[in-house]
Design an enzyme around this catalytic site. Structure first.
Site, PDB file in Angstrom:
ATOM      1  N   VAL A 255      22.997 -22.820  47.093  1.00  0.00           N
ATOM      2  CA  VAL A 255      22.524 -21.438  46.994  1.00  0.00           C
ATOM      3  C   VAL A 255      23.155 -20.723  45.803  1.00  0.00           C
ATOM      4  CG1 VAL A 255      22.496 -19.205  48.144  1.00  0.00           C
ATOM      5  CG2 VAL A 255      22.062 -21.287  49.443  1.00  0.00           C
ATOM      6  N   GLU A 260      18.388 -18.052  42.386  1.00  0.00           N
ATOM      7  CA  GLU A 260      17.185 -17.880  43.213  1.00  0.00           C
ATOM      8  C   GLU A 260      16.397 -16.635  42.796  1.00  0.00           C
ATOM      9  OE1 GLU A 260      20.220 -17.808  44.257  1.00  0.00           O
ATOM     10  OE2 GLU A 260      20.637 -15.848  45.117  1.00  0.00           O
ATOM     11  N   ASP A 302      -9.926  -5.713  12.873  1.00  0.00           N
ATOM     12  CA  ASP A 302     -11.048  -5.069  12.192  1.00  0.00           C
ATOM     13  C   ASP A 302     -10.486  -3.833  11.501  1.00  0.00           C
ATOM     14  OD1 ASP A 302     -10.641  -3.634  14.431  1.00  0.00           O
ATOM     15  OD2 ASP A 302     -12.657  -3.831  15.238  1.00  0.00           O
ATOM     16  N   ASP A 592     -18.050  -8.301  20.336  1.00  0.00           N
ATOM     17  CA  ASP A 592     -16.688  -8.797  20.119  1.00  0.00           C
ATOM     18  C   ASP A 592     -16.124  -9.478  21.354  1.00  0.00           C
ATOM     19  OD1 ASP A 592     -16.527  -7.934  17.525  1.00  0.00           O
ATOM     20  OD2 ASP A 592     -15.712  -5.970  18.050  1.00  0.00           O
ATOM     21  N   GLU A 656      29.733 -23.431  38.555  1.00  0.00           N
ATOM     22  CA  GLU A 656      30.058 -23.567  39.975  1.00  0.00           C
ATOM     23  C   GLU A 656      29.973 -25.027  40.424  1.00  0.00           C
ATOM     24  OE1 GLU A 656      27.331 -20.687  41.514  1.00  0.00           O
ATOM     25  OE2 GLU A 656      28.579 -19.059  40.725  1.00  0.00           O
ATOM     26  N   ASN A 681      28.173 -15.378  44.099  1.00  0.00           N
ATOM     27  CA  ASN A 681      26.729 -15.427  43.865  1.00  0.00           C
ATOM     28  C   ASN A 681      26.117 -14.032  44.013  1.00  0.00           C
ATOM     29  OD1 ASN A 681      24.012 -16.632  43.855  1.00  0.00           O
ATOM     30  ND2 ASN A 681      24.018 -16.079  46.004  1.00  0.00           N
ATOM     31  N   THR A 684      27.349 -11.669  41.085  1.00  0.00           N
ATOM     32  CA  THR A 684      26.942 -11.975  39.710  1.00  0.00           C
ATOM     33  C   THR A 684      25.426 -11.985  39.560  1.00  0.00           C
ATOM     34  OG1 THR A 684      27.126 -14.322  40.187  1.00  0.00           O
ATOM     35  CG2 THR A 684      29.020 -13.265  39.146  1.00  0.00           C
TER      36      THR A 684
HETATM   37  P1  ATP Z   1     -15.188  -2.476  10.776  1.00  0.00           P
HETATM   38  O1  ATP Z   1     -14.443  -3.683  10.486  1.00  0.00           O
HETATM   39  O2  ATP Z   1     -15.042  -1.425   9.707  1.00  0.00           O
HETATM   40  O3  ATP Z   1     -14.990  -1.932  12.141  1.00  0.00           O
HETATM   41  P2  ATP Z   1     -17.629  -3.613  11.587  1.00  0.00           P
HETATM   42  O4  ATP Z   1     -17.382  -5.021  11.395  1.00  0.00           O
HETATM   43  O5  ATP Z   1     -17.586  -3.030  12.945  1.00  0.00           O
HETATM   44  O6  ATP Z   1     -16.697  -2.783  10.620  1.00  0.00           O
HETATM   45  P3  ATP Z   1     -20.314  -2.735  11.622  1.00  0.00           P
HETATM   46  O7  ATP Z   1     -20.070  -1.498  12.387  1.00  0.00           O
HETATM   47  O8  ATP Z   1     -20.939  -3.891  12.226  1.00  0.00           O
HETATM   48  O9  ATP Z   1     -18.967  -3.215  10.917  1.00  0.00           O
HETATM   49  O10 ATP Z   1     -21.106  -2.300  10.359  1.00  0.00           O
HETATM   50  C1  ATP Z   1     -21.513  -3.209   9.386  1.00  0.00           C
HETATM   51  C2  ATP Z   1     -22.450  -2.520   8.456  1.00  0.00           C
HETATM   52  O11 ATP Z   1     -23.629  -2.150   9.186  1.00  0.00           O
HETATM   53  C3  ATP Z   1     -21.911  -1.216   7.896  1.00  0.00           C
HETATM   54  O12 ATP Z   1     -21.239  -1.465   6.683  1.00  0.00           O
HETATM   55  C4  ATP Z   1     -23.165  -0.397   7.684  1.00  0.00           C
HETATM   56  O13 ATP Z   1     -23.737  -0.714   6.433  1.00  0.00           O
HETATM   57  C5  ATP Z   1     -24.106  -0.880   8.772  1.00  0.00           C
HETATM   58  N1  ATP Z   1     -24.115   0.028   9.921  1.00  0.00           N
HETATM   59  C6  ATP Z   1     -23.103   0.226  10.785  1.00  0.00           C
HETATM   60  N2  ATP Z   1     -23.434   1.101  11.737  1.00  0.00           N
HETATM   61  C7  ATP Z   1     -24.690   1.472  11.490  1.00  0.00           C
HETATM   62  C8  ATP Z   1     -25.615   2.375  12.107  1.00  0.00           C
HETATM   63  N3  ATP Z   1     -25.308   3.054  13.196  1.00  0.00           N
HETATM   64  N4  ATP Z   1     -26.829   2.505  11.553  1.00  0.00           N
HETATM   65  C9  ATP Z   1     -27.160   1.804  10.475  1.00  0.00           C
HETATM   66  N5  ATP Z   1     -26.348   0.956   9.838  1.00  0.00           N
HETATM   67  C10 ATP Z   1     -25.125   0.792  10.324  1.00  0.00           C
END
Ligand code: ATP
Length: 844
Positions: A255, A260, A302, A592, A656, A681, A684
């Protein structure tokens, strides 16, 4: 089933909603029942080590050995108490995290859009959904624009389902494309999600890899301790000790030698660490995240919101005739000026049309300041909100313009084409088609060559560039296949780098973490930001996602990726992980989610989509990448503390075992009595052990290389240091015992005293280095002081002497014991300091 009349477009009033909330209860599926105190105690007592102790107590009672029985009962009680308190604190910390990561919803109340906790939704609420939202309650759709839902969470069917207005959208499903609005028809347990509550309540997260490894380690230690105790038992019996007494001694040794509390300390340290992270705006959704964070080697981030403020504003506009304008104004406040060559200019018709087009092809709203918020804010996509503010700055009455040209068709934003299209009925008759998107998607290489150049120039300045094109038709056009459009112009949208972004990038570099920028934006915009952050030198290039597949060489070196599609993020993450990197990835969009799941640590933005948040392991409340650096520091601190506890507890346990094994060989048949072992034990392992989990981070915690995830918890010299520490402790204790034996002094009490104090000395020795006074872990110092007092009381107070079978020591003897007991801790501290100095510097 409740039925609800369609809500007016103004939604419910706050008063009505409050009344319904009181009547129906919150929109929550039943939370898992909290654990009962008795259950917690029962689980502590079911631990094999405790069961062994209870068996030993039965033996000592039968033998009439009341002092040992009393000590064993005391040890079991206090250990159970500490165990229950630790478990309760850990559970409370985890429950608090769940609360913080709770979902929200965009609801119309009193005629305004508001972001509320999804739990506050009531029947009749009008809820707006955008792509990436998880349906917060069962909704009858009032509006559905090309809305497709992923219902796999309910049906297991992964093909998205299209719903029209009038259909029902089930709670827990995800709007993957388009947008929708609907009226809540059922909430909480009555909703579709309630039907699968059973499932939700019973899926408890499994142990983290570290927790699993620690249990493995515990088992191995247990087996070793049992084997060594068997030998001690045999040696004692051969030396003529009574069998029953040796049996109790052997059990006590097992123990005492096995820490533990190890699993509980690990869980508590992780859980409290998670709570601390949450206080710094990084909410870990699973304990896994807390430990993995310490070994992250690459951060794929991003741009928008993470490194920038996501406070967008149109700064430049270029009309089709090639004239360019500068726009002033702060944030989303509609007020601002349009200048040309530095002079305020009347708004030309071309610019007004461009602004109007940007306002119509748009789903965002501006929110005026209100009590609790002093600034104008964006509801919806911040970039689109910037276009609304821009239209206002161009003198347009945004609400009136939108009402005058109602939307009759749309093609929502599509990542593949990086554009969106809307169709509006004009007051003057006919239809207006507006398309906005990435310049490469909208502009023709030849016809718009000048505008393409202008776009590149705007991007080089770090602006996000949007092209806008329009057409007027008499017949109602199909937004998916619009007629030929005429370019209206370009908008350069600025999004300031966060004030901390450069420091954050530098901090990652120092801590050996490679920051990689992955964006869907224009390469020139990405390069401008990458350079500004110090990620790229003049000779470095941006890797383009739209120029074929990503090469292996890119993965090793690239720091900036532009025009990437979400699926490419998945490839980048997979490639990096294949190379043995531990990847944290940030994301916020609906697309994403897969990459967030694929990364070792998915990091979602608090302001991002609900699906991203639910797919992630860590949610950044403030959307700020600097917070990830803090979280990595916290992850490293937690891991350091778990290793600290191991260094301390294991070297004590080994000592120990060695003392009990060495005693008989040196003429001391039973080096320590069972009660004495258990007392040590108790003093400590209990409180000082737990207090080690609260040690602060060492000053250089972010200036070290990340630890390899393959490394064992005892790796990087810890095993050696534990063995050496144990040996050192045992040597000092046995030497003190032998000396006392020779001098005919109470050797057993001397060994008891030296072993106890020396272990406390080790607790002090393994503390974090370079911590200023204010940051000290006073709980550890207090725990060690109290334990030391109780240890000395074990030979000074008559009742304790009777309990533990010790003899009184004189003041000089106690002093001598204390001096000797300092040695192992001192040696450990010095050796550790040298080892730290020899550590190789961080790679660049
Ligand atoms: P970040 O890394 O800056 O977050 P992202 O990868 O999310 O960018 P998006 O939002 O997919 O980028 O946008 C990519 C491209 O699509 C932009 O550069 C723009 O030209 C176009 N875009 C983004 N949003 C719109 C929208 N609401 N209407 C029209 N075009 C858009």
């Amino acid at each position: 089933m409740h039925t609800t009349a369609p809500a007016p477009a103004r939604g419910l009033t706050t008063v009505e909603a409050g009344a319904r909330l009181t009547a129906d209860g919150p929109n929550l599926v039943a939370a898992p029942a909290p654990r009962h105190l008795l259950g917690r105690i029962g689980r502590q007592l079911a631990d094999p080590l405790v069961a062994l102790l209870i068996a030993a107590a039965v033996v000592t009672t039968l033998l009439g050995d009341l002092p040992d029985t009393a000590v064993i009962v005391l040890v079991v009680t206090i250990n159970t108490l500490i165990g229950v308190v630790q478990e309760t604190r850990a559970d409370a910390a985890i429950a608090a995290l769940d609360q913080l990561a709770a979902p929200t919803a965009r609801v119309v109340r009193d005629g305004h859009d508001q972001i509320l906790a999804a739990a506050d939704l009531v029947r009749g609420d009008l809820v707006r959904l955008e792509a990436g939202d998880i349906v917060p309650a069962d909704l009858r759709l009032a509006e559905a624009m090309r809305a497709t839902f992923d219902e796999s969470s309910l049906t297991g069917e992964s093909v998205p389902v299209h719903h029209d207005p009038g259909a029902e959208a089930a709670a827990g499903t995800v709007l993957t494309t388009g947008r929708a609005a609907g009226v809540v028809v059922r909430t909480g347990a009555a909703s579709s999600l309630g039907a699968i509550t059973e499932l939700v309540a019973h899926t408890k997260p499994g142990p983290t890899p570290l927790q699993r490894r620690i249990s493995g380690l515990g088992r191995a230690l247990g087996v070793t301790a049992v084997a060594v105790s068997g030998v001690v038992f045999a040696l004692g019996v051969l030396a003529g000790q009574p069998i029953a007494r040796m049996a109790v001694a052997a059990v006590s040794l097992v123990v005492a030698a096995v820490p533990e509390s190890l699993p509980a300390v690990v869980t508590l340290t992780l859980a409290l660490g998670a709570r601390r992270m949450a206080q710094t705006q990084a909410i870990p959704r699973r304990l896994h995240a807390v430990e993995t964070l310490g070994s992250v080697t690459v951060i794929a981030s991003d741009k928008t919101g993470t490194l920038t403020e996501n406070r967008m504003s149109v700064q430049q506009a270029v009309t089709a005739d090639g004239l360019d304008y500068t726009v002033t104004g702060t944030g989303y406040r509609p007020a601002g000026e349009i200048r040309q060559h530095g002079q305020i200019t009347p708004i030309p018709g071309e610019l007004r049309s461009l602004a109007r087009a940007g306002l119509l092809c748009n789903d965002a709203e501006l929110m005026a300041p209100e009590p609790g918020r002093t600034e104008w804010a964006a509801a919806g996509d911040p970039m689109e909100a910037a276009l609304v503010a821009f239209a206002a700055r161009c003198g347009l009455d945004t609400a009136a313009e939108r009402a005058a040209a109602p939307r009759v068709g749309e093609q929502p934003f599509d990542q593949a084409t990086r554009s969106m299209t809307t169709v509006h009925r004009q007051e003057t008759g006919g239809y207006l088609v507006v398309r906005k998107g990435a310049p490469e998607s909208l502009l023709a290489p030849r016809a718009d060559a000048a505008l393409l150049d202008a776009a590149a120039e705007l991007a080089t300045g770090g602006l996000r560039v949007l092209a806008v094109a329009t057409a007027v038709t008499t017949a109602r056009p199909d937004p998916a296949d619009p007629p030929p459009l005429r370019t209206a112009g370009l908008l350069g949208i600025g999004d300031p780098l966060r004030a901390t972004a450069r420091d954050t990038a530098a901090a990652f570099a120092r801590s050996g973490v490679r920051l990689v920028l992955i964006t869907g934006d224009h390469p020139a915009t990405a390069a401008a930001i990458g350079t500004d952050l110090g990620l790229m030198g003049p000779d470095d290039t941006v890797v383009r996602g739209d120029e074929g597949s990503l090469g292996a060489d890119d993965l090793d070196h690239a720091r900036v990726y532009a025009r990437t599609q979400p699926e490419q993020k998945l490839d980048i993450i997979a490639g990096l992980r294949q190379r043995g990197e531990v990847v944290a990835m940030t994301g916020d969009g609906v697309n994403d989610a897969p990459a967030l799941r694929r990364a070792d640590i998915g990091v979602a933005m608090g302001g991002g989509t609900e699906v991203a948040r639910q797919a992630a392991e860590l949610v950044l409340v403030d959307d700020n990448l600097a917070t990830v650096a803090d979280a990595i520091g916290e992850g490293r601190r937690i891991y350091d503390n778990i290793r600290r506890f191991l260094r301390y507890a294991l070297s004590g346990g080994i000592a120990e075992l060695l003392v009990m094994l060495g005693g008989p060989l040196l003429g001391m048949p039973l080096a320590l009595l069972p009660g004495q072992l258990l007392w040590i034990n108790l003093l400590t392992h209990g409180v000082p052990g737990v207090a080690l989990g609260a040690e602060p981070a060492e000053a250089d915690v972010l200036d070290r290389r990340p630890r390899s995830p393959q490394e064992s918890v005892l790796g990087d010299g810890l095993l050696r240091s534990v063995l050496a520490g144990g040996l050192c402790l045992a040597t000092v204790v046995l030497a003190a015992g032998v000396t006392a034996h020779r001098l005919d002094r109470p050797w057993q009490s001397v060994m008891f005293m030296v072993l106890g104090l020396a272990q406390l000395g080790v607790a002090l020795a393994v503390r974090a280095r370079g911590v200023p006074g204010a940051g000290r872990n006073w709980s550890l110092l207090a725990a060690v002081a109290i334990s030391a007092v109780l240890q000395v009381a074990g030979v000074l107070l008559a009742p304790l002497r009777a309990l533990l079978g010790t003899e009184a020591l004189t003041a000089p003897e106690l002093l001598a014991c204390a001096v000797v007991a300092v040695l192992p801790g001192l040696a450990l501290r010095l050796v550790h300091r040298r080892a730290q100095r020899d550590l190789r510097p961080v790679r660049g």
